[in-house]
Design a protein around this motif. Structure first.
Motif, PDB file in Angstrom:
ATOM      1  N   TYR A 121       0.986  -1.188   0.011  1.00 44.24           N
ATOM      2  CA  TYR A 121       0.208   0.009   0.103  1.00 44.24           C
ATOM      3  C   TYR A 121       1.034   1.290  -0.018  1.00 44.24           C
ATOM      4  O   TYR A 121       2.069   1.169   0.374  1.00 44.24           O
ATOM      5  N   HIS A 122       0.349   2.437  -0.479  1.00 51.94           N
ATOM      6  CA  HIS A 122       1.239   3.586  -0.282  1.00 51.94           C
ATOM      7  C   HIS A 122       0.696   4.391   1.036  1.00 51.94           C
ATOM      8  O   HIS A 122      -0.470   4.215   1.433  1.00 51.94           O
ATOM      9  N   LEU A 123       1.675   5.093   1.565  1.00 48.29           N
ATOM     10  CA  LEU A 123       1.578   5.886   2.464  1.00 48.29           C
ATOM     11  C   LEU A 123       2.469   7.179   2.514  1.00 48.29           C
ATOM     12  O   LEU A 123       3.809   6.813   2.374  1.00 48.29           O
ATOM     13  N   VAL A 124       1.902   8.485   2.921  1.00 47.17           N
ATOM     14  CA  VAL A 124       3.000   9.437   2.751  1.00 47.17           C
ATOM     15  C   VAL A 124       3.316   9.844   4.114  1.00 47.17           C
ATOM     16  O   VAL A 124       2.602   9.802   5.132  1.00 47.17           O
ATOM     17  N   LEU A 125       4.550  10.080   4.056  1.00 47.99           N
ATOM     18  CA  LEU A 125       5.354  10.300   5.472  1.00 47.99           C
ATOM     19  C   LEU A 125       6.077  11.772   5.324  1.00 47.99           C
ATOM     20  O   LEU A 125       6.806  12.073   4.402  1.00 47.99           O
ATOM     21  N   LEU A 126       5.859  12.618   6.511  1.00 50.41           N
ATOM     22  CA  LEU A 126       6.455  13.771   6.318  1.00 50.41           C
ATOM     23  C   LEU A 126       7.151  14.049   7.572  1.00 50.41           C
ATOM     24  O   LEU A 126       6.460  13.680   8.747  1.00 50.41           O
ATOM     25  N   ALA A 127       8.456  14.650   7.444  1.00 45.41           N
ATOM     26  CA  ALA A 127       9.279  14.682   8.671  1.00 45.41           C
ATOM     27  C   ALA A 127       8.985  16.052   9.336  1.00 45.41           C
ATOM     28  O   ALA A 127       9.131  17.266   8.706  1.00 45.41           O
ATOM     29  N   GLU A 128       8.557  16.005  10.586  1.00 47.45           N
ATOM     30  CA  GLU A 128       7.756  17.384  11.362  1.00 47.45           C
ATOM     31  C   GLU A 128       9.194  17.958  11.839  1.00 47.45           C
ATOM     32  O   GLU A 128       9.251  19.120  12.014  1.00 47.45           O
ATOM     33  N   ASN A 129      10.394  17.088  12.248  1.00 52.96           N
ATOM     34  CA  ASN A 129      11.467  17.744  12.808  1.00 52.96           C
ATOM     35  C   ASN A 129      12.778  16.927  12.473  1.00 52.96           C
ATOM     36  O   ASN A 129      12.741  16.092  11.588  1.00 52.96           O
ATOM     37  N   ASP A 130      13.968  17.309  13.218  1.00 46.00           N
ATOM     38  CA  ASP A 130      15.020  16.442  12.820  1.00 46.00           C
ATOM     39  C   ASP A 130      15.069  15.403  13.227  1.00 46.00           C
ATOM     40  O   ASP A 130      15.496  14.018  12.379  1.00 46.00           O
ATOM     41  N   THR A 131      14.387  14.938  14.191  1.00 44.21           N
ATOM     42  CA  THR A 131      14.239  13.512  14.811  1.00 44.21           C
ATOM     43  C   THR A 131      13.518  12.693  13.642  1.00 44.21           C
ATOM     44  O   THR A 131      13.873  11.572  13.180  1.00 44.21           O
ATOM     45  N   GLY A 132      12.332  13.598  13.203  1.00 46.15           N
ATOM     46  CA  GLY A 132      11.535  12.789  12.182  1.00 46.15           C
ATOM     47  C   GLY A 132      12.430  12.618  10.917  1.00 46.15           C
ATOM     48  O   GLY A 132      12.196  11.440  10.228  1.00 46.15           O
ATOM     49  N   TYR A 133      13.063  13.471  10.442  1.00 43.18           N
ATOM     50  CA  TYR A 133      14.017  13.308   9.215  1.00 43.18           C
ATOM     51  C   TYR A 133      14.670  12.108   9.338  1.00 43.18           C
ATOM     52  O   TYR A 133      14.828  11.169   8.364  1.00 43.18           O
ATOM     53  N   HIS A 134      15.597  11.979  10.605  1.00 36.48           N
ATOM     54  CA  HIS A 134      16.411  11.043  10.786  1.00 36.48           C
ATOM     55  C   HIS A 134      15.787   9.402  10.847  1.00 36.48           C
ATOM     56  O   HIS A 134      16.208   8.360  10.532  1.00 36.48           O
ATOM     57  N   ASN A 135      14.508   9.585  11.250  1.00 37.24           N
ATOM     58  CA  ASN A 135      13.671   8.223  11.441  1.00 37.24           C
ATOM     59  C   ASN A 135      13.358   8.072  10.129  1.00 37.24           C
ATOM     60  O   ASN A 135      13.257   6.966   9.501  1.00 37.24           O
ATOM     61  N   LEU A 136      12.903   9.136   9.248  1.00 35.44           N
ATOM     62  CA  LEU A 136      12.514   8.816   7.839  1.00 35.44           C
ATOM     63  C   LEU A 136      13.565   8.147   7.035  1.00 35.44           C
ATOM     64  O   LEU A 136      13.256   7.180   6.320  1.00 35.44           O
ATOM     65  N   MET A 137      14.844   8.534   7.405  1.00 36.35           N
ATOM     66  CA  MET A 137      16.034   8.006   6.413  1.00 36.35           C
ATOM     67  C   MET A 137      16.029   6.686   6.836  1.00 36.35           C
ATOM     68  O   MET A 137      16.263   5.428   6.039  1.00 36.35           O
ATOM     69  N   LYS A 138      15.787   6.262   8.250  1.00 32.05           N
ATOM     70  CA  LYS A 138      15.922   4.791   8.770  1.00 32.05           C
ATOM     71  C   LYS A 138      14.847   3.955   8.049  1.00 32.05           C
ATOM     72  O   LYS A 138      14.893   2.789   7.571  1.00 32.05           O
ATOM     73  N   ILE A 139      13.677   4.471   8.272  1.00 36.92           N
ATOM     74  CA  ILE A 139      12.364   3.918   7.506  1.00 36.92           C
ATOM     75  C   ILE A 139      12.631   3.444   5.890  1.00 36.92           C
ATOM     76  O   ILE A 139      12.605   2.212   5.788  1.00 36.92           O
ATOM     77  N   VAL A 140      13.046   4.455   5.153  1.00 34.84           N
ATOM     78  CA  VAL A 140      13.284   4.154   3.843  1.00 34.84           C
ATOM     79  C   VAL A 140      14.531   3.192   3.553  1.00 34.84           C
ATOM     80  O   VAL A 140      14.542   2.634   2.435  1.00 34.84           O
ATOM     81  N   SER A 141      15.494   3.484   4.303  1.00 31.93           N
ATOM     82  CA  SER A 141      16.579   2.567   4.055  1.00 31.93           C
ATOM     83  C   SER A 141      16.295   1.263   4.338  1.00 31.93           C
ATOM     84  O   SER A 141      16.598   0.177   3.562  1.00 31.93           O
TER      85      SER A 141
END
Length: 620
Positions: free
Chosen positions: A88-108
């Motif tokens: 399924y598709h799901l859109v994720l947006l980084a709210e702050n620096d923690t979110g940005y680093h978590n987004l990198m981990k999820i995508v990786s």
């Protein structure tokens, strides 16, 4: 309250999005937008380019990704059946620096653990790295929307509540979209009801894949290139209706008159998203030195020993230059850099892997020479250290090292073993749709006979920086075809619209990045075709982020030299040391001056051969 686009596919949704980042930002600015998101499919390839372009234009960048969520576990290759049900598709947006680093981990992890047709994540991973992330339910391929279209409203509601539970109240939104598709009208009605029943707020988005309404046709051709189809094929993937462009706020408000709060919520989300990416601050890994030494002391010890080895009794005469260089290196914080390079070159030599004598400005450093990184005496040839490292211009030193190709992987393996598997990665690069390739790709998609397309492509002059528009200025024959043949005009206009887009990802021939912490803390990762970890950012971006990038170049000529040395030993009994051969050999210069230099590194092209015949060099 201003509207913000939160669902945007750039050129880095490869062969699916045709929004070139700079043009996208320019259009957003033209429309008076104060913020804009990037949400490419499953990847973060373009986020740094997007971030920089947006900031430069005074637009707030919102960093996101439209991820693929596995129906069960990301490790499970079978669950969920076929086709649409694989993810399924799901859109994720980084709210702050923690979110940005978590987004990198999820995508990786989507690439390294969940890859099955697409880089898939799962709810366990989202749960683990949800902090600092805002999620939207995505398009018709989202789990909520897909259940609605199948008449499973309660399952859709259950899915929505499960995402709200993962991301937390106020961090998950139900996404309304309207591109004139009847299924979206059905889904939107259900989402309005669901929002009432659950309290989960709505957000309105446009699924942007191209910038202007008139880009719909070139984008359709791009989809054909992606899927290997022709525009006239009946059953093929297409985005019908021409509504997938960057709409103005007014267009979005008109489209969602019944849900103005969903429009206003885009601005609220944009206000909440504040990511700051740091550039230029170096993040060098630490080199572990023997007990009793600091890094600076150990580097100095190695240099002074090497100086004596190189210059013997004359070492004291060049100590002043060594002291100066060491002072600059220490002041600029590059001590560990030199130790790291010294270490793997030392390893290569110990393994009898042939190493080049040094290329480029690094040959101007007596530190590099005394460490054995280079074998060219900078004093003898009057080479300048400041061309390599200049205290006035702070930039990471760049030592390109040539290795015999058969030993290159062994050295990379050594570096991986020494610094840890999660701290070494190769670097991504992108093949782009250059002029000739774009014409051939587009010609195939438009179903124009091969001979005609071939003729047009061959009229584009060969030049690495050639564009179709330049070719039209240069070639009168091409220009005449463009003016007089409507089919060729369509071919070239469409090709120009798509020219320069990234076409595929591959691995950079030489670049390797080494970090002090797991690389995923700094950049998103993926696996290349050999299953080796690769960054999702290109070499320039990696360097801009202050990471250590090394070029491990495999140079075939070194193998040729290696073999020649072995043959000389075998046939003539002479032990030849390439690092100690005399550079004043008349016969060598005569050979170079004759232009007979096929197979001689950097002198083998036709241009260099004729230049050598004119120059007739007799000294290095």
């Amino acid at each position: 309250m201003a509207f913000t686009h939160l669902h945007v596919h750039t050129e880095y949704s490869l062969l699916d999005g045709s929004c070139k980042i700079k043009e996208l930002i320019d259009r957003a600015k033209e429309l008076g937008m104060q913020s804009l998101a990037i949400t490419d499919h499953g990847v973060m390839y373009g986020v740094i380019d997007f971030y920089k372009a947006a900031v430069n234009a005074g637009i707030k960048p919102i960093i996101g990704c439209e991820v693929y969520v596995a129906p069960e576990s990301r490790f499970d290759r079978e669950a969920g059946g076929q086709g649409d049900d694989r993810y399924y598709h799901l859109v994720l947006l980084a709210e702050n620096d923690t979110g940005y680093h978590n987004l990198m981990k999820i995508v990786s992890r989507g690439f390294t653990e969940g890859y099955y047709y697409k880089p898939r994540v799962d709810k366990e991973l989202l749960e683990k790295y949800h902090e600092g992330i805002i999620a939207l339910s995505a398009c018709l391929a989202g789990e909520v929307a897909r259940n609605v279209t199948r008449g499973l409203y309660e399952d859709a509601k259950k899915a929505a509540l499960s995402y709200e539970k993962i991301f937390g109240k106020g961090n998950f939104f139900l996404e309304l979209q309207d591109h004139g598709i009847s299924a979206q009208a059905t889904v939107n009605q259900a989402l309005l009801r669901m929002s009432e029943e659950t309290g989960i707020e709505l957000v309105a988005t446009n699924d942007i894949h191209y910038i202007n309404a008139e880009d719909a046709e070139p984008h359709d051709v791009l989809l054909c290139i992606q899927t290997g189809k022709k525009v006239n094929d009946e059953n093929r993937m297409r985005y019908t209706g021409g509504q997938y462009y960057l709409k103005s706020e007014q267009e979005m408000r008109d489209l969602f008159r019944y849900a103005q709060q969903a429009i206003d919520n885009t601005a609220k989300i944009a206000d909440r998203c504040n990511v700051e990416i740091e550039f230029g601050k170096t993040k060098l890994p630490k080199f572990s030195v023997p007990d009793g030494y600091t890094s600076e002391q150990y580097l100095e010890k190695l240099c002074r020993e090497g100086l004596v080895r190189r210059y013997g009794e004359e070492a004291s005469q060049v100590e002043k230059r060594l002291d100066y260089e060491l002072g600059v290196i220490k002041k600029m914080g590059y001590v560990d850099y030199f130790l790291i390079v010294w270490d793997f070159i030392h390893y290569a030599r110990s393994q009898k892997i042939m190493v080049g004598p040094g290329r480029g400005s690094a040959a101007g450093s007596i530190v590099a020479y005394s460490l054995g990184i280079t074998t060219v005496d900078p004093i003898k040839y009057g080479l300048i250290f400041e061309r390599f490292l200049n205290p006035e211009r702070v930039s990471m030193p760049d030592i390109d090292i040539d290795f015999a190709p058969n030993g290159r992987q062994k050295i990379i393996d050594y570096v991986v073993e020494k610094y840890g598997e999660g701290q070494v990665a190769q670097i991504i690069t992108f093949g782009t749709m250059k002029a000739k390739l774009a014409i051939r790709d587009v010609g195939r998609a438009l179903d124009i006979p091969y001979a005609e397309v071939d003729k047009v492509a061959k009229l584009v002059p060969f030049d690495l920086k050639m564009t179709i528009s330049k070719a039209l200025d240069i070639s009168t024959e091409l220009h005449a075809l463009y003016e007089n043949d409507p089919q060729i005009k369509e071919l070239l206009d469409t090709s120009m619209a798509l020219e320069g887009l990234p076409r595929h990802a591959s691995t950079h021939a030489a670049g390797v990045v080494i970090t002090s912490e797991p690389i995923v803390n700094y950049v998103p990762l993926q696996l290349n075709s050999e299953n080796f970890i690769t960054t999702q950012f290109t070499k320039d971006t990696v360097e801009n982020l202050g990471l250590l990038k090394m070029d491990f170049l495999g140079l075939r000529n070194l193998t040729v030299i290696e073999n020649a040395v072995k043959i000389i030993k075998c046939t003539r009994g002479i032990d030849l040391n390439m690092d100690e051969i005399d550079y004043d050999c008349k016969e060598v210069y005569e050979l170079i001056s004759s232009g007979n230099t096929d197979g001689v590194f950097q002198l083998e092209s036709a241009g260099m051969q004729s230049f050598m015949q004119e120059l007739k060099p007799d000294t290095l």
